[in-house]
Design an enzyme around this catalytic site. Structure first.
Site, PDB file in Angstrom:
ATOM      1  N   LYS A 125       9.806  -0.301   3.341  1.00 55.87           N
ATOM      2  CA  LYS A 125       9.134   0.991   3.215  1.00 55.87           C
ATOM      3  C   LYS A 125      10.042   1.935   2.430  1.00 55.87           C
ATOM      4  O   LYS A 125      11.194   2.128   2.795  1.00 55.87           O
ATOM      5  CB  LYS A 125       8.829   1.577   4.595  1.00 55.87           C
ATOM      6  CG  LYS A 125       8.136   2.926   4.493  1.00 55.87           C
ATOM      7  CD  LYS A 125       7.419   3.313   5.769  1.00 55.87           C
ATOM      8  CE  LYS A 125       8.406   3.557   6.889  1.00 55.87           C
ATOM      9  NZ  LYS A 125       7.736   4.093   8.078  1.00 55.87           N
ATOM     10  N   GLY A 165       1.280   4.834   1.577  1.00 57.69           N
ATOM     11  CA  GLY A 165       0.798   5.492   2.775  1.00 57.69           C
ATOM     12  C   GLY A 165       1.369   6.877   2.901  1.00 57.69           C
ATOM     13  O   GLY A 165       2.002   7.398   1.975  1.00 57.69           O
ATOM     14  N   HIS A 166       1.103   7.453   4.024  1.00 61.75           N
ATOM     15  CA  HIS A 166       1.476   8.819   4.268  1.00 61.75           C
ATOM     16  C   HIS A 166       2.982   9.028   4.274  1.00 61.75           C
ATOM     17  O   HIS A 166       3.512   9.939   3.663  1.00 61.75           O
ATOM     18  CB  HIS A 166       0.910   9.233   5.623  1.00 61.75           C
ATOM     19  CG  HIS A 166       0.663  10.683   5.714  1.00 61.75           C
ATOM     20  ND1 HIS A 166      -0.461  11.273   5.186  1.00 61.75           N
ATOM     21  CD2 HIS A 166       1.398  11.661   6.259  1.00 61.75           C
ATOM     22  CE1 HIS A 166      -0.408  12.562   5.402  1.00 61.75           C
ATOM     23  NE2 HIS A 166       0.704  12.831   6.054  1.00 61.75           N
ATOM     24  N   ASP A 220      -5.873   3.073  19.350  1.00 58.88           N
ATOM     25  CA  ASP A 220      -6.495   2.368  18.236  1.00 58.88           C
ATOM     26  C   ASP A 220      -6.380   0.867  18.459  1.00 58.88           C
ATOM     27  O   ASP A 220      -6.037   0.109  17.560  1.00 58.88           O
ATOM     28  CB  ASP A 220      -5.820   2.784  16.922  1.00 58.88           C
ATOM     29  CG  ASP A 220      -6.595   2.281  15.712  1.00 58.88           C
ATOM     30  OD1 ASP A 220      -7.808   1.964  15.864  1.00 58.88           O
ATOM     31  OD2 ASP A 220      -5.996   2.186  14.628  1.00 58.88           O
ATOM     32  N   LYS A 268       0.837  -1.202   0.000  1.00 55.72           N
ATOM     33  CA  LYS A 268       0.000   0.000   0.000  1.00 55.72           C
ATOM     34  C   LYS A 268       0.871   1.250   0.000  1.00 55.72           C
ATOM     35  O   LYS A 268       2.030   1.220   0.407  1.00 55.72           O
ATOM     36  CB  LYS A 268      -0.966  -0.004   1.185  1.00 55.72           C
ATOM     37  CG  LYS A 268      -0.308  -0.054   2.544  1.00 55.72           C
ATOM     38  CD  LYS A 268      -1.341   0.003   3.664  1.00 55.72           C
ATOM     39  CE  LYS A 268      -2.162  -1.268   3.718  1.00 55.72           C
ATOM     40  NZ  LYS A 268      -2.959  -1.393   4.941  1.00 55.72           N
TER      41      LYS A 268
END
Ligand SMILES: *[C@@H]1O[C@H](CO)[C@@H](O)[C@H](O)[C@H]1NC(C)=O
Ligand SMILES: *[C@@H]1O[C@H](CO)[C@@H](O)[C@H](O)[C@H]1NC(C)=O
Ligand SMILES: *[C@@H]1O[C@H](CO)[C@@H](O)[C@H](O)[C@H]1NC(C)=O
Ligand SMILES: *[C@@H]1O[C@H](CO)[C@@H](O)[C@H](O)[C@H]1NC(C)=O
Ligand SMILES: *[C@@H]1O[C@H](CO)[C@@H](O)[C@H](O)[C@H]1NC(C)=O
Ligand SMILES: *[C@@H]1O[C@H](CO)[C@@H](O)[C@H](O)[C@H]1NC(C)=O
Ligand SMILES: *[C@@H]1O[C@H](CO)[C@@H](O)[C@H](O)[C@H]1NC(C)=O
Ligand SMILES: *[C@@H]1O[C@H](CO)[C@@H](O)[C@H](O)[C@H]1NC(C)=O
Ligand SMILES: *[C@@H]1O[C@H](CO)[C@@H](O)[C@H](O)[C@H]1NC(C)=O
Ligand SMILES: *[C@@H]1O[C@H](CO)[C@@H](O)[C@H](O)[C@H]1NC(C)=O
Length: 881
Positions: free
Chosen positions: A539, A520-521, A641, A518
């Site tokens: 990453k 991502g930010h 979370d 994915k």
């Protein structure tokens, strides 16, 4: 003979005018001496005995129950065992036996089971010197054992068992040289067993079980060579077993179980060839057991070694003991394969559960009618004779059985032994496991950004020194590394490998889109494989594009605080100007939301759910991670979370916490700075309830939902804003009660098959969940208490429900009281309940179902509940009905 007695009877009847009506002719017993008759009548009145047992119009020697006389009409025996008191006698029962003083020939006194509340009179030992048998068992006697009992040198049998005797065992008892039976069991005696006991040379039976005796077993006991029965069970005897006990060659029963004995079993025990019952379970014994230790005991019927630390192979000789009925070696560290022979006599029970046995189940088991085999590494098919016996088989590596160990667990065990594992009968390789789905939304990416920044901010505030963590095996929180404290620079060598860019290009197929997990930010996540086949996640951070400096903080965090419960970093590649790469360990089992149920790789279709053991492990792992954030980071970090999708799982189902994107410092001090730094859009949750949620208690609440999800198997309970799940949750909570275990089966995940033992663990987890879900934040337990409770689930339920009545034993030296109080803080009605429970535990020693506390555990409990105050607002509990 009869004539002589009749004549005597006739003569003495002059002195018994009141008894003249009796027909003496056919009676073979002597009339009672008049003074002794009066004495007995006084005794009848002080004890409140019934006229039907001791009728005033009858002669004691002839018609009273339980009276024995000698040829001269003197009372030599009194047996009031089984007697009932009159209604008046019941009102104030006492140990009132003063009239016995006048019975100068009394040899036998048996009051077993007759209530004599009070202490043994001091004068017993001084005056009743003719006593040969004294049985005061189950008489509710209290107080100490009088020192003077040592004067009763004619005593052959002394039974003081099942009372509430306190104090120590007087050394003077060693004077009772004629004693053959001594039973002091089931009292609350303390202190050591006096060495003088080695003088009781005529002893055949010695029982001091179920007391609070301490110290080591005196070696002198080995001198009591006439002993047939020796029971030291359920005390707190410590240090090693004296080898001298091997000299007790006549011994038939030996019970040393439930103590704190350590070391190995003395080889001298091989001399105990008459032994029938050998019970040394539940101690701290260890070492291997040579074949000739118990293997030559031809009379042995039961061998109970459970719950020790024995290791090595169980010699074949033990399996072929000719008279064996019960073999219980559960909960040790025995290993090896079962012998493959079906010869030998039939036996009743074999319990080898929770050891490290492996290989196939063999025909040796055909001998037993009940078998407990769970918690080993047995592989292969389950033979019919085992299935027929309804054996317990869980937690093994067996084919076609429910709730077995994981394939990884089994294959690594067999690999370590240099053996092939049949992989549950699947010879073909498992299908490659699909890449773990990682934390929800952008969470996974932000894990690596937000926590580091928090820590860096915090570090700048406090310029202190820190240490790093390494390795990749999760450790308990208590051993965890410290959070970083200070130092602007960091040691890259602690961050695994420095990979070259080419290397990582190769690993990801030039960052092929097919490998993209994915975007991502903070960067894009790619899957890949290292040369040796290790799967990784990479990453890619474009520093030019986003001026993203987060990776520095992240590296700094991981180099210093890389906690074992956070996703591990394998390395980095910082050689390019505009592009930085971080390499993480691949989480093979994805997250809890996807791992709880997965496509069965066994039958092709259908879902396979995680077994209970794994669920418990995951709960504990997640709790450890959160406890680290709450209690070891300073200031405390709140995850915010906590849900199933935030709990990432490695190949061994060890938890690596993810989704830290919502993490805040408790108290919200840095919230705005962090949001600005990360340019976080104000999420709905943050704007609506951000500040309110930034408390550890909020995490605890969410964690409670995760626990409930593990118990019920209802997916989605823990995901936020799920109205349906919320309704379900409220209903489910009604089925969680500390009083009724069975209720929890109503909400239990139907795909879980749990036996009685495991059901207790399920019940405990449900109780913990419920206490986390307390609507009042202040009454929710702390994360570190939850860790303790999940580490000892059985203690959660057993201690609270069984105190004073059950059979549970309290042996640990931990500060269990404190976490227990925390978990139950919201359950107990009032502090006085707790005290009452403790009082029962300490005073009810004489009753049969007593709680076998260690001597000082009750005082320990009292102390610890003083240290950790129960939550303030008792009684107005909202969650509990
Ligand atoms: C009965 O009394 C006589 C005289 O006191 C004594 O010699 C005898 O031994 C006694 N018998 C028993 C059985 O005690
Ligand atoms: C005392 O009486 C009981 C019967 O109630 C019996 O079982 C017990 O063996 C007797 N004790 C002795 C020492 O004879
Ligand atoms: C003592 O008395 C009880 C009740 O009468 C009786 O059952 C028991 O057998 C007696 N015990 C002895 C040893 O005489
Ligand atoms: C019992 O013995 C005491 C002294 O030991 C004596 O004073 C008392 O009179 C005796 N009672 C009876 C009923 O014999
Ligand atoms: C002592 O009394 C108890 C209860 O009556 C009995 O179970 C036990 O066997 C007795 N002990 C001996 C050594 O006879
Ligand atoms: C009885 O025992 C006590 C304590 O052991 C001792 O001091 C005393 O001298 C003894 N009395 C008799 C009469 O033997
Ligand atoms: C020990 O018991 C035997 C018989 O069992 C007896 O002859 C002997 O006198 C006893 N010893 C003592 C010191 O009472
Ligand atoms: C030893 O005593 C305990 C408790 O008093 C009892 O449960 C156990 O059965 C006894 N052991 C033997 C071998 O009789
Ligand atoms: C059991 O034995 C294994 C090696 O065989 C050892 O690694 C492990 O620590 C032992 N476990 C216990 C509880 O003693
Ligand atoms: C045990 O022996 C039987 C018969 O000899 C054999 O069929 C079986 O494979 C053996 N099992 C193991 C585990 O060796």
């Amino acid at each position: 003979m009869v004539d002589r007695r009749s004549a005597l009877c006739f003569v003495s009847s002059f002195f018994f005018l009141s008894l003249l009506l009796f027909d003496c002719v056919a009676v073979a017993k002597q009339r009672t001496r008049f003074d002794e008759l009066l004495t007995l009548l006084r005794l009848r009145s002080t004890l409140g005995l019934k006229g039907t047992d001791w009728p005033i119009k009858g002669d004691p020697c002839r018609v009273w129950r339980g009276i024995q006389c000698d040829g001269n009409g003197s009372i030599i025996g009194i047996n009031i065992s089984g007697f009932k008191r009159t209604r008046i006698g019941k009102q104030n029962p006492q140990f009132a036996v003063d009239p016995l003083l006048n019975l100068t020939r009394l040899a036998y006194f048996n009051a077993s089971g007759f209530e004599l509340p009070g202490s043994v009179p001091y004068w017993f030992g001084v005056s009743l010197t003719t006593l040969r048998v004294l049985d005061l068992s189950s008489c509710s006697v209290n107080g100490v054992v009088p020192v003077t009992l040592g004067n009763l040198t004619s005593l052959v049998s002394l039974n003081l068992s099942r009372n509430s005797l306190t104090g120590s065992v007087p050394s003077s008892l060693g004077e009772l040289s004629s004693l053959s039976e001594l039973d002091l069991s089931r009292n609350t005696l303390t202190g050591a067993l006096p060495p003088s006991f080695s003088s009781l040379l005529n002893l055949t039976s010695l029982d001091v079980s179920s007391n609070y005796l301490t110290g080591s077993i005196p070696p002198g006991v080995g001198l009591l060579s006439k002993l047939l029965y020796l029971n030291f069970s359920s005390n707190s005897f410590s240090s090693s077993i004296p080898p001298e006990l091997g000299d007790l060659v006549n011994l038939v029963d030996l019970d040393l179980s439930i103590n704190s004995l350590s070391g190995s079993v003395p080889l001298e025990f091989r001399k105990l060839t008459n032994l029938r019952n050998m019970v040394i379970g539940d101690n701290l014994l260890s070492g291997a057991l040579p074949a000739d230790l118990f293997g030559a005991m031809s009379q042995l019927q039961s061998l109970l070694l459970r719950e020790n630390g024995f290791s090595g192979n169980l010699p074949d000789a033990y399996w072929s003991l000719p008279k064996l009925r019960i073999l219980d070696i559960a909960k040790n560290n025995f290993t090896g394969m079962l012998p493959n022979s079906s010869s030998g006599p039939n036996a009743d029970v074999v319990d080898i559960s929770s050891n490290m046995f492996y290989g196939e189940l063999t025909r040796i088991l055909t001998r037993f009618s009940a078998m407990y085999l769970s918690g080993n590494y047995f592989e292969g098919k389950v033979p019919d004779y085992v299935l027929r016996a309804n054996a317990s088989l869980t937690r093994n590596c067996l084919q076609n059985e429910k709730r077995q160990k994981s394939s990884e667990d089994c294959s690594s065990f067999y690999t370590a032994k240099g053996l092939d594992f049949d992989d549950f009968g699947r010879l073909s390789r498992r299908t490659v496991i699909i890449l773990a789905s990682v934390g929800g939304g952008i969470g996974f990416i932000l894990i690596f950004i937000l926590l580091p920044i928090l820590v860096v901010l915090w570090m700048r505030r406090r310029g202190r020194e820190g240490q790093g963590g390494g390795g990749d095996r999760p450790k308990p929180v208590t051993e965890a590394s410290q959070p970083p404290k200070g130092a602007q620079t960091f040691d890259l060598s602690r961050l695994g490998n420095a990979f070259t860019y080419d290397h990582l290009l190769q690993a990801t197929g030039d960052f092929n889109d097919a490998n993209l997990i994915k975007r991502g930010h903070s960067g894009s996540l790619f899957r890949g494989f290292l040369d040796n086949g290790t799967p990784i996640v990479i990453k890619k951070i474009n520093t030019k594009e986003s001026k993203n400096e987060g990776y520095i903080a992240e590296l700094e965090l991981l180099s210093k605080a890389g906690h074992q419960r956070l996703v591990p970093c394998l390395g980095h590649c910082l050689e390019n100007e505009g592009q930085k790469l971080l390499v993480y360990k691949f989480m093979r089992n994805g997250d809890l939301a996807s791992a709880l149920f997965r496509k069965s790789d066994n039958e092709g279709d259908g879902l396979k759910s995680l077994d209970w053991i794994t669920r418990l492990k995951i709960a504990l792992g997640a709790a450890e991670g959160l406890a680290y954030l709450h209690h070891e980071c300073s200031p405390p970090l709140v995850h915010r979370d906590v849900q199933a999708s935030s709990i990432l799982l490695d190949d061994k189902f060890e938890v690596r916490l993810g989704s830290l994107s919502e993490a805040y410092v408790q108290g919200d001090a840095y919230q705005s700075r962090i949001s600005r730094l990360l340019r976080l859009p104000q999420s709905t949750e943050a704007s609506s309830s951000g500040a309110a949620n930034a408390t550890c208690a909020y995490d605890v609440y969410c964690f409670g939902k995760v626990l409930l999800e593990l118990v019920t198997g209802k997916l989605g309970i823990s995901s936020p804003d799920n109205a349906e799940a919320k309704a379900y949750m409220e209903e489910a909570l009604q089925y969680i009660s500390t009083n009724e275990k069975e209720l929890v089966t109503k909400i239990l995940d139907p795909s879980l098959l749990v036996d009685e033992d495991l059901l207790e663990e399920v019940w405990a987890m449900a109780i913990i969940a419920k206490s986390c879900l307390n609507p009042k934040p202040t009454r929710r337990p702390l994360m570190r208490h939850i860790v303790n409770a999940l580490e000892n689930p059985l203690k959660v339920v057993r201690e609270d429900t069984n105190s004073g009545s059950g059979s549970s034993r309290l042996r640990t030296n931990s500060s269990r009281g404190s976490w227990n109080a925390a978990i139950f803080g919201s359950w107990r009605q009032s502090a006085s309940d707790v005290t009452a429970v403790q009082a029962v535990g300490t005073t009810s020693g004489g009753s049969s179902g007593r709680n076998n506390n260690n001597g000082n555990s009750s005082s320990r409990r009292r102390q610890s509940s003083e240290i950790v105050p129960e939550p303030a607002a008792y009684g107005e509990d909202v969650v509990l009905r």
